[in-house]
Design a protein around this motif. Structure first.
Motif, PDB file in Angstrom:
ATOM      1  N   PHE A 167       0.990  -1.157   0.500  1.00  0.00           N
ATOM      2  CA  PHE A 167       0.229   0.009  -0.101  1.00  0.00           C
ATOM      3  C   PHE A 167       1.149   1.811  -0.261  1.00  0.00           C
ATOM      4  N   TRP A 168       2.366   1.174   1.192  1.00  0.00           N
ATOM      5  CA  TRP A 168       2.805   2.276   1.028  1.00  0.00           C
ATOM      6  C   TRP A 168       3.856   2.299   0.133  1.00  0.00           C
ATOM      7  N   ARG A 169       3.966   1.480  -0.473  1.00  0.00           N
ATOM      8  CA  ARG A 169       4.689   1.364  -1.839  1.00  0.00           C
ATOM      9  C   ARG A 169       4.614   2.275  -2.849  1.00  0.00           C
ATOM     10  N   PHE A 174       6.622   8.184  -1.528  1.00  0.00           N
ATOM     11  CA  PHE A 174       8.082   7.469  -1.444  1.00  0.00           C
ATOM     12  C   PHE A 174       8.047   6.351  -2.803  1.00  0.00           C
ATOM     13  N   ALA A 175       7.433   7.297  -3.464  1.00  0.00           N
ATOM     14  CA  ALA A 175       8.393   6.216  -4.567  1.00  0.00           C
ATOM     15  C   ALA A 175       9.533   6.620  -5.053  1.00  0.00           C
ATOM     16  N   ASP A 176      10.369   7.369  -4.708  1.00  0.00           N
ATOM     17  CA  ASP A 176      11.958   7.369  -4.693  1.00  0.00           C
ATOM     18  C   ASP A 176      12.123   7.120  -3.743  1.00  0.00           C
ATOM     19  N   ASP A 241       3.120  14.340  -2.731  1.00  0.00           N
ATOM     20  CA  ASP A 241       4.170  14.617  -4.239  1.00  0.00           C
ATOM     21  C   ASP A 241       3.694  15.978  -4.473  1.00  0.00           C
ATOM     22  N   GLU A 242       3.215  16.387  -3.877  1.00  0.00           N
ATOM     23  CA  GLU A 242       2.277  17.145  -5.105  1.00  0.00           C
ATOM     24  C   GLU A 242       2.797  18.477  -4.710  1.00  0.00           C
ATOM     25  N   LYS A 243       3.136  19.712  -5.665  1.00  0.00           N
ATOM     26  CA  LYS A 243       3.713  21.232  -5.371  1.00  0.00           C
ATOM     27  C   LYS A 243       1.884  21.664  -6.093  1.00  0.00           C
ATOM     28  N   PRO A 244       2.107  22.271  -4.924  1.00  0.00           N
ATOM     29  CA  PRO A 244       2.335  23.268  -4.243  1.00  0.00           C
ATOM     30  C   PRO A 244       2.454  22.341  -2.702  1.00  0.00           C
ATOM     31  N   ASN A 271       9.507  16.056   0.844  1.00  0.00           N
ATOM     32  CA  ASN A 271       7.846  15.867   0.435  1.00  0.00           C
ATOM     33  C   ASN A 271       7.923  16.156   2.044  1.00  0.00           C
ATOM     34  N   HIS A 272       6.341  16.153   2.119  1.00  0.00           N
ATOM     35  CA  HIS A 272       5.749  16.464   3.827  1.00  0.00           C
ATOM     36  C   HIS A 272       6.288  14.774   4.712  1.00  0.00           C
ATOM     37  N   TYR A 273       6.008  13.753   3.593  1.00  0.00           N
ATOM     38  CA  TYR A 273       6.643  12.613   4.375  1.00  0.00           C
ATOM     39  C   TYR A 273       7.974  12.885   4.543  1.00  0.00           C
ATOM     40  N   THR A 274       8.844  12.605   3.411  1.00  0.00           N
ATOM     41  CA  THR A 274       9.737  12.536   3.527  1.00  0.00           C
ATOM     42  C   THR A 274      11.280  13.381   4.288  1.00  0.00           C
ATOM     43  N   LEU A 275      10.512  14.584   4.717  1.00  0.00           N
ATOM     44  CA  LEU A 275      11.078  15.617   5.863  1.00  0.00           C
ATOM     45  C   LEU A 275      11.713  14.140   6.439  1.00  0.00           C
ATOM     46  N   VAL A 276      10.733  13.523   7.294  1.00  0.00           N
ATOM     47  CA  VAL A 276      11.589  13.096   8.703  1.00  0.00           C
ATOM     48  C   VAL A 276      11.911  11.089   8.222  1.00  0.00           C
ATOM     49  N   LEU A 277      10.677  11.278   7.183  1.00  0.00           N
ATOM     50  CA  LEU A 277      10.850  10.005   6.746  1.00  0.00           C
ATOM     51  C   LEU A 277      12.119   9.070   5.850  1.00  0.00           C
ATOM     52  N   SER A 278      12.968  10.378   6.016  1.00  0.00           N
ATOM     53  CA  SER A 278      14.108   9.688   4.827  1.00  0.00           C
ATOM     54  C   SER A 278      15.621  10.616   4.963  1.00  0.00           C
ATOM     55  N   ALA A 279      16.262   9.503   4.644  1.00  0.00           N
ATOM     56  CA  ALA A 279      17.424   9.695   5.165  1.00  0.00           C
ATOM     57  C   ALA A 279      17.793  11.495   5.165  1.00  0.00           C
TER      58      ALA A 279
END
Length: 303
Positions: A167-169, A174-176, A241-244, A271-279
């Motif tokens: 589901f999350w993939r 989180f596509a990239d 992952d949309e703008k804005p 994006n809103h998620y990867t700000l905290v959920l990515s390296a």
């Protein structure tokens, strides 16, 4: 995770909050309070914790989420703020830097407004200031507008952990950026037994909180009266992952007008998620937080 990590349970009205604690090697190190988003958990801070070994980090599963999903009673930003005071009392922390992501930013602002002596400074990560939501929407419309599939999954069941990962993939945020750390975070989110696993977050609590952060009196008052040193961090892309993103660049000047205690920083390529959920996002946030703590190191005490 390689950093030492433990959990405690903190009594609050209606039950116990599960709280993650990353201890620092130095017992005199400052404490940071981390407040997650509307359908997240304390595990959303794993990556940041790895990058800030010099401070003690304390992060609850807010009521209605994670292993605190059985806490009974009303939600809303004020209820969460009162719960956070109980958490600070439990870990022996006085005035701390509070880092709030998404809804956690609104909780952090209300905590600072209603319990100003418990907050040294604020770091608001893509949340905390008014969202651009049309007026007149009912609760379900607000949730659909702000959260979309993030909320829809709360009514779904999953045959196994891999189905939840799938589901999350597919989620565009989180596509990239898929990682083993994301899998750990999402696995923690599940409760129940196969083939009827479900996300831990209570839909009713999420709904109550979403309405409150958008239209409640306490968040509006907290933002209007904001007097603590505050770093407001935004990203260019949103939940899909949309703008804005949640805070378009052209809205920032009006949001910060007449708020001299707020400084703004934009983290690009997130994006809103990867700000905290990515390296990459955690690297950027850790650098900002390290600078913030150096500027406004709070006084803390430990049991």
């Amino acid at each position: 995770m390689t950093r030492p990590y433990r959990t405690i349970d903190v009594p609050v009205p209606g039950g116990d909050l599960r709280v993650g604690v990353w201890d620092a090697g130095d017992p005199s190190a400052p404490t940071l309070l981390l407040v997650h988003g509307v359908t997240a958990s304390h595990r959303s801070w794993d990556l940041l914790a790895e990058r800030l070994p010099e401070v003690r980090l304390v992060a609850p599963d807010l009521r209605g989420r994670g292993r605190s999903n059985g806490v009974e009673g009303p939600a809303g930003m004020t209820a969460h703020a009162r719960d956070l005071v109980a958490v600070l009392d439990a870990v022996g922390a006085d005035a701390v830097t509070v880092i709030g992501h998404s809804m956690g930013g609104f909780v952090a602002c209300v905590l600072a407004d209603q319990f100003p002596d418990r907050v040294g400074s604020l770091v608001l990560l893509d949340g905390g200031l008014p969202l651009d939501v049309p007026e007149g929407l009912d609760a379900d419309e607000v949730i659909a507008t702000v959260l979309g599939p993030t909320a829809e999954r709360l009514a779904m069941e999953f045959a196994d952990v891999e189905a939840y990962f799938a589901f999350w993939r597919r989620h565009p945020a989180f596509a990239d950026g898929w990682s083993s750390e994301l899998e750990d975070y999402f696995a923690y989110d599940l409760v129940g037994e196969p083939p009827a696993l479900r996300a831990a977050t209570s839909y009713a609590t999420m709904s109550e909180d979403t309405v409150d952060l958008n239209a409640g009196a306490a968040p509006a008052q907290a933002i209007a009266h904001l007097r603590h040193s505050t770093l407001f961090v935004t990203v260019p892309r949103g939940l899909l992952d949309e703008k804005p993103g949640l805070y378009a660049d052209e809205r920032i000047p009006a949001l910060l007008a007449d708020k001299p205690t707020i400084r703004h920083h934009r983290v690009d390529d997130a994006n809103h998620y990867t700000l905290v959920l990515s390296a990459r996002g955690a690297d950027a946030v850790a650098e900002l937080v390290r600078d913030e703590v150096a500027l406004t190191t709070p006084e803390t005490s430990h049991p």
